[in-house]
Each structure stands twice: as structure tokens, then as C-alpha cells.
Design a protein around this motif. Structure first.
Motif, PDB file in Angstrom:
ATOM      1  N   GLY A   6     -17.786  16.604 -65.821  1.00  0.00           N
ATOM      2  CA  GLY A   6     -17.437  17.605 -64.903  1.00  0.00           C
ATOM      3  C   GLY A   6     -16.581  16.997 -63.587  1.00  0.00           C
ATOM      4  O   GLY A   6     -16.078  17.756 -62.876  1.00  0.00           O
ATOM      5  N   ARG A   7     -17.245  15.729 -63.158  1.00  0.00           N
ATOM      6  CA  ARG A   7     -16.451  15.500 -61.994  1.00  0.00           C
ATOM      7  C   ARG A   7     -14.818  15.029 -62.087  1.00  0.00           C
ATOM      8  O   ARG A   7     -14.252  15.613 -61.449  1.00  0.00           O
ATOM      9  CB  ARG A   7     -17.086  14.097 -61.495  1.00  0.00           C
ATOM     10  CG  ARG A   7     -18.631  13.873 -60.873  1.00  0.00           C
ATOM     11  CD  ARG A   7     -19.090  12.795 -60.447  1.00  0.00           C
ATOM     12  NE  ARG A   7     -19.018  11.620 -61.052  1.00  0.00           N
ATOM     13  CZ  ARG A   7     -19.867  11.092 -61.863  1.00  0.00           C
ATOM     14  NH1 ARG A   7     -20.808  11.891 -62.268  1.00  0.00           N
ATOM     15  NH2 ARG A   7     -19.811   9.977 -62.457  1.00  0.00           N
ATOM     16  N   ARG A   8     -14.367  14.949 -63.630  1.00  0.00           N
ATOM     17  CA  ARG A   8     -13.128  14.607 -63.694  1.00  0.00           C
ATOM     18  C   ARG A   8     -12.602  15.802 -63.822  1.00  0.00           C
ATOM     19  O   ARG A   8     -11.313  16.141 -63.388  1.00  0.00           O
ATOM     20  CB  ARG A   8     -12.968  13.510 -65.212  1.00  0.00           C
ATOM     21  CG  ARG A   8     -13.376  12.211 -64.929  1.00  0.00           C
ATOM     22  CD  ARG A   8     -13.309  11.532 -66.032  1.00  0.00           C
ATOM     23  NE  ARG A   8     -13.647   9.946 -65.840  1.00  0.00           N
ATOM     24  CZ  ARG A   8     -13.628   9.168 -66.963  1.00  0.00           C
ATOM     25  NH1 ARG A   8     -13.949   9.393 -67.982  1.00  0.00           N
ATOM     26  NH2 ARG A   8     -14.323   7.813 -66.603  1.00  0.00           N
ATOM     27  N   TYR A   9     -12.988  16.728 -64.349  1.00  0.00           N
ATOM     28  CA  TYR A   9     -12.416  18.244 -64.574  1.00  0.00           C
ATOM     29  C   TYR A   9     -12.285  18.707 -63.315  1.00  0.00           C
ATOM     30  O   TYR A   9     -11.415  19.196 -62.833  1.00  0.00           O
ATOM     31  CB  TYR A   9     -13.570  18.920 -65.322  1.00  0.00           C
ATOM     32  CG  TYR A   9     -13.063  20.595 -65.758  1.00  0.00           C
ATOM     33  CD1 TYR A   9     -12.402  20.907 -66.892  1.00  0.00           C
ATOM     34  CD2 TYR A   9     -13.128  21.542 -64.780  1.00  0.00           C
ATOM     35  CE1 TYR A   9     -12.056  22.269 -67.319  1.00  0.00           C
ATOM     36  CE2 TYR A   9     -12.888  22.678 -65.267  1.00  0.00           C
ATOM     37  CZ  TYR A   9     -12.447  22.964 -66.206  1.00  0.00           C
ATOM     38  OH  TYR A   9     -11.920  24.305 -66.549  1.00  0.00           O
ATOM     39  N   GLY A  46      -7.528  16.164 -65.423  1.00  0.00           N
ATOM     40  CA  GLY A  46      -8.351  15.342 -64.795  1.00  0.00           C
ATOM     41  C   GLY A  46      -9.208  14.540 -65.802  1.00  0.00           C
ATOM     42  O   GLY A  46      -9.444  13.408 -65.510  1.00  0.00           O
ATOM     43  N   MET A  47      -9.572  15.148 -66.755  1.00  0.00           N
ATOM     44  CA  MET A  47     -10.396  14.350 -67.744  1.00  0.00           C
ATOM     45  C   MET A  47      -9.393  13.343 -68.503  1.00  0.00           C
ATOM     46  O   MET A  47      -9.975  12.424 -68.751  1.00  0.00           O
ATOM     47  CB  MET A  47     -11.106  15.358 -68.686  1.00  0.00           C
ATOM     48  CG  MET A  47     -12.056  16.254 -68.274  1.00  0.00           C
ATOM     49  SD  MET A  47     -12.007  17.902 -69.067  1.00  0.00           S
ATOM     50  CE  MET A  47     -12.863  17.203 -70.831  1.00  0.00           C
ATOM     51  N   GLN A  48      -8.298  13.708 -69.104  1.00  0.00           N
ATOM     52  CA  GLN A  48      -7.632  12.636 -69.608  1.00  0.00           C
ATOM     53  C   GLN A  48      -7.108  11.592 -68.828  1.00  0.00           C
ATOM     54  O   GLN A  48      -6.973  10.441 -69.235  1.00  0.00           O
ATOM     55  CB  GLN A  48      -6.322  13.630 -70.221  1.00  0.00           C
ATOM     56  CG  GLN A  48      -6.616  14.408 -71.288  1.00  0.00           C
ATOM     57  CD  GLN A  48      -5.555  15.172 -71.822  1.00  0.00           C
ATOM     58  OE1 GLN A  48      -4.891  15.889 -70.968  1.00  0.00           O
ATOM     59  NE2 GLN A  48      -5.209  15.070 -73.067  1.00  0.00           N
ATOM     60  N   ARG A  49      -6.870  11.910 -67.669  1.00  0.00           N
ATOM     61  CA  ARG A  49      -6.397  10.863 -66.458  1.00  0.00           C
ATOM     62  C   ARG A  49      -7.490  10.227 -65.788  1.00  0.00           C
ATOM     63  O   ARG A  49      -7.321   8.954 -65.076  1.00  0.00           O
ATOM     64  CB  ARG A  49      -5.262  11.513 -65.663  1.00  0.00           C
ATOM     65  CG  ARG A  49      -3.988  11.827 -66.071  1.00  0.00           C
ATOM     66  CD  ARG A  49      -3.075  11.853 -65.282  1.00  0.00           C
ATOM     67  NE  ARG A  49      -3.089  12.971 -64.493  1.00  0.00           N
ATOM     68  CZ  ARG A  49      -2.653  12.993 -62.851  1.00  0.00           C
ATOM     69  NH1 ARG A  49      -2.496  12.053 -62.512  1.00  0.00           N
ATOM     70  NH2 ARG A  49      -2.942  14.206 -62.320  1.00  0.00           N
TER      71      ARG A  49
END
Length: 484
Positions: free
Chosen positions: A319-322, A406-409
Motif C-alpha cells: 500500500g505504501r509503495r502504491y 510505485g510498487m514495481q520501482r
């Protein structure tokens, strides 16, 4: 099914899932026994407006498998319904021979979306996707684009969940302005009066004053099977809000285009004017917003992928990366969540509307409000940036594409904004023109939506800006006419 000359367009190109074939078979039997006389075939255009054709029921049954013809020029129109691409030149202004010469495309019905319209019980309605004669999807069909983003998300093991909070205005029509001299592109809007004075936010007295209209809308929207949760009197004069339960995948977007169109039709039939315009030019009006609640589910077990295991964290690492992805592409995505010139009147400090790309826990001043926490299966992100006119397929797709990046990076989440209008953060675009520049420069969104689509969308929006800049506003006339 064996191939042969009697195969339909749907069968030839494999355009339906097994579930859609099953839905069609049941629908045929239902229509044969019903009082439905006509069926509206509708597709959501580039602006999220429903367009299409109406067929008598026997022809509609056949056309669901064979498709309904539709001119390509519908994809070339701006919000005034003017054609802004040179459709009779080579490539039709799109550098695509399939779009040249105002030729035909085919609307293909999605049988799972069929409904009977409660306010017009002789009328069926079905949502469609648009394809070229060779079976390929029209690349400017926004329902296709969102579905493609959902497919990318699915490959990473997640499902998208969204819920809606939609604000809008309803007024009583005093003069519809239907004389010949009132027509045009666009025509003269109606004169209206208020249903309530406003400002008594969520008071029962104000709700009761508009109960007849609320009940009219509730009854008909309920008849469509949309997952309404609440009906509320918003802060401004004649301003309403409906909220909807969360649903998975494409359904919330489909529900949004149907809801907007339904509200306008119901009101139109009963002497009211409903508008999802962000800020109507009416004294003391309050801007309307569209808050999008979103989360991801683990596709394997259906658990909330945003729910944190640690009470000190706002969201899980996913969630934080998203969330960090949403922040990273906030400027680029703004023209997709706020696609009109008018929508930028809403971004102002201390107004319950965001003016910069920030986040916070349960804070209504931030752009991205985080709700939930440890052991809360409803943990989610509420994006407060959108205006109610936005095309939901583009708005939602921008979120999925940004969050997935955001999730991938593995992007790091910046600190929360506990004082949202004072915390340093990247400013949101202040105009549609600035927002389009940000979209053009966002490589992630350009890749996710397709470079051809981004250029196409920006050209449509630029046509609106150019027409706006040719007008002399009342402000200019008042400011300069006497002084100079």
C-alpha cells in the motif's frame, strides 16, 4: 463452435467470455417474455458520456452478436460535440486508415451489463465496447484502456477495488431555453432556481426539503441495481452527494457512467436539471468533487493487500509503495481526474479540496487520505482530487498505472502532511493547460495509456482550451471596458 459463414462478429473474433455467452442466452429468454420494446446500445466516449443507438427488441437480440454500426467521428468530438480531427484526410487525422472517412466501427454489447431502465420500463439498456471491422478494439475506447490496466495489475497478483463518493447539483428548471435561437454548439443552458439554500451541511431539515427529489433518484437508481450506500445533502445550495459500496474490477467505472446519465435523465423528465459540472456559475455555489476510494486485493485469497500488519504503519508495504506511485504521478494524472477548464476552480487551500500532491491519515485537506489500519479489512486510499465530470475509465486507469509503477520501482513514501495547506509538496496543476503539459511529460502514464492515446486526448482537450481563449469573459468586460 465450428467456424462457418453463419458465425457472428462476436464469435468470429472471440469477443465474449464464457460468462458473457451465458448472460446472452439468459437475456434472450428474458427479452422474449418481457415488455421491453427497444434496447439502447451505449458506449462511454472519450469524455465518459454515453453515446449509441436504440434498436427494436427483435433487432437488438440479433445485434448483440453481430454488433451495431457507429461512425468513427464520435471519437473525434470535444465536449461541444464539434469534430476536431480532419476525418476526411489521409488517416482521418489519427494516422490510422481505420479511422479515415467517417467509416463505421461496431459496438459490441456486454450482456452482463443489461438493465431495464426504471424510468422508461419499455426500454432496455446495455453497455458496449467499440471494435473495428477486423475485430480489433478501437484504441481510443477508454473502457478498453482501463481493462488493459486491470490486466497488467492481475499479472502481478492483484485485483482493484474502488468505491465512489460523488457530489452534484440538482436545480428546478424555470426556463429550458428551447427556442430555435437558443440552439448551438453548445446550446444555451436552462435558467434554474435552487432546491435548498445550502450551508446547513447534513441537517435533517435540509434533507427533508429535498426529500421528493432524493426519493425520485433513490427509487430509480435502486431499480438499476447500483450499490448505493447513502444519500446526503452536501454543504452548498442545491448540492447532493451519493456514496457507493466498493466493487471489484471495472464495475465501479461502469456504475459511474450509468449513474451520471441516469441522474440527468431522471431529473430531465421531472422538471429538474442535474449537473456534475464542478463549479456552476451560480451565486454562492460550492464546488463538487468526486472522491475515489481504492485498494487492492490479493487475487489468491481475496485479502486486502493494503492492510498493515503493524499498527504504527499507515498501510502495508504494498500500500505504501502504491501510494508513493500515486504521489509521483499526481501532476501527470490530474488532467485525467480533472479534465475540464472549470474543474481547476476547485483547487484552493482551506477548502476541503487539495492544492498539492500530499497524503495524510484521515485528513480531509490532503490529496490522498489514508483510512483504516492494522486488522482493518477496509484499509484504503481516498483520492480527493477528482471532479465529477471525469471519465471514470481514465481516472481509474491513471490510478492503477501510477500505483503499479510505485510498487514495481519500490518507491519510498514521503512524510505525511498533518497540516496539508502548509506542508511543502509539489503543487497540483493550476489549469487544464498545465495539467496537459504534465501528462505529456509523464513517461509512465504515456506508456501505460499508449502514446497515441495521450496525444489524442491532449488534442481533444486543447480544442476546448482554444475555444475558451477565443471568448471574452464577463470578468474581462467588467475589468477593462470602462477603465480603458
Amino acid at each position: 463452435m465450428p467456424r462457418g459463414s453463419n458465425m457472428s462478429f462476436v464469435e468470429t473474433h472471440g469477443l465474449w467470455t464464457d460468462a458473457q455467452h451465458t448472460a446472452y442466452a439468459g437475456l434472450v429468454e428474458r427479452l422474449k417474455k418481457s415488455d421491453v420494446k427497444v434496447v439502447r446500445f451505449s458506449f462511454p466516449d472519450q469524455h465518459g458520456l454515453l453515446r449509441g443507438k436504440t434498436l427494436v427488441v427483435d433487432e437488438a437480440i440479433r445485434a448483440m452478436r453481430s454488433g451495431v454500426t457507429l461512425t468513427t467521428t464520435l471519437f473525434a468530438k470535444d465536449t461541444s460535440h464539434r469534430t476536431v480531427f480532419p476525418v476526411f484526410t489521409a488517416g482521418g487525422g489519427f494516422d490510422m486508415p481505420e479511422m479515415q472517412g467517417a467509416c463505421d466501427t461496431l459496438m459490441v454489447a456486454d450482456p452482463e451489463t443489461f438493465r431495464v431502465l426504471p424510468w422508461a420500463p419499455h426500454t432496455g439498456w446495455v453497455l458496449c465496447d467499440v471494435h473495428f471491422a477486423n475485430g480489433m478494439p478501437v484504441p481510443f475506447g477508454t473502457r478498453h484502456l482501463f481493462r488493459r490496466a486491470l490486466d497488467r495489475l492481475s499479472k502481478h497478483g492483484f485485483e482493484f477495488v474502488s468505491g465512489l463518493e460523488v457530489e452534484f447539483h440538482v436545480f428546478k428548471v424555470t426556463d429550458p431555453h428551447m427556442k430555435p435561437e437558443h440552439s448551438g454548439q453548445p446550446g444555451l443552458p436552462p435558467d434554474v432556481e435552487l432546491l435548498s439554500h445550502g450551508f446547513q451541511y447534513l441537517t435533517e431539515l435540509r434533507y427533508d426539503a429535498v426529500d421528493d427529489v432524493m426519493e425520485l433518484l433513490r427509487r430509480n437508481i435502486d431499480g438499476l441495481g447500483l450499490p448505493v450506500r447513502s444519500l446526503e445533502v452536501e454543504y452548498g445550495p442545491s448540492q447532493f452527494e451519493f456514496t457507493f459500496a466498493p466493487t471489484k474490477g471495472i464495475k465501479s467505472a461502469d456504475d459511474m457512467v450509468l449513474f451520471r446519465s441516469a441522474v440527468k435523465q431522471i431529473c430531465q423528465r421531472n422538471g429538474y436539471h442535474a449537473t456534475f459540472m464542478c463549479r456552476p456559475r451560480i451565486p454562492n455555489v460550492v464546488s463538487s468533487g468526486w472522491h475515489l476510494h481504492q485498494s487492492l486485493l490479493h487475487a489468491g485469497d481475496g485479502t486486502n493487500a493494503f492492510m498493515p500488519g503493524d499498527a504504527t504503519e499507515p498501510l502495508s508495504i504494498t500500500g505504501r509503495r502504491y501510494l508513493a506511485g500515486l504521489l509521483a504521478h499526481a501532476r501527470g494524472a490530474t488532467s485525467l481526474s480533472t479534465p475540464t477548464i472549470n474543474g481547476y476552480r476547485r483547487y484552493r487551500p482551506y477548502s476541503n479540496a487539495p492544492d498539492r500532491a500530499n497524503w495524510g491519515r484521515d485528513n480531509r485537506g490532503v490529496m490522498l487520505r489514508v483510512l483504516g489500519g492494522a486488522n482493518d479489512a477496509a484499509s484504503r486510499i481516498e483520492n480527493r482530487v477528482g471532479e465529477p465530470t471525469a471519465n471514470p475509465y481514465l481516472y481509474f486507469a491513471s490510478q492503477v498505472i501510477s500505483g503499479l509503477d510505485g510498487m514495481q520501482r519500490k518507491l519510498e513514501l514521503p512524510a505525511s502532511a498533518d497540516t496539508p495547506y502548509e506542508t511543502q509538496a509539489e503543487a497540483l496543476p493550476r489549469s487544464l493547460n498545465d495539467a496537459l503539459d504534465a501528462l505529456r511529460a509523464d513517461e509512465c502514464l504515456r506508456e501505460g495509456l499508449g502514446s497515441a492515446f495521450v496525444d489524442y486526448f491532449c488534442k481533444l482537450k486543447q480544442a476546448e482550451i482554444d475555444r475558451f481563449n477565443l471568448e471574452v469573459t464577463e470578468w474581462e468586460h467588467r475589468e477593462y471596458f470602462e477603465a480603458f
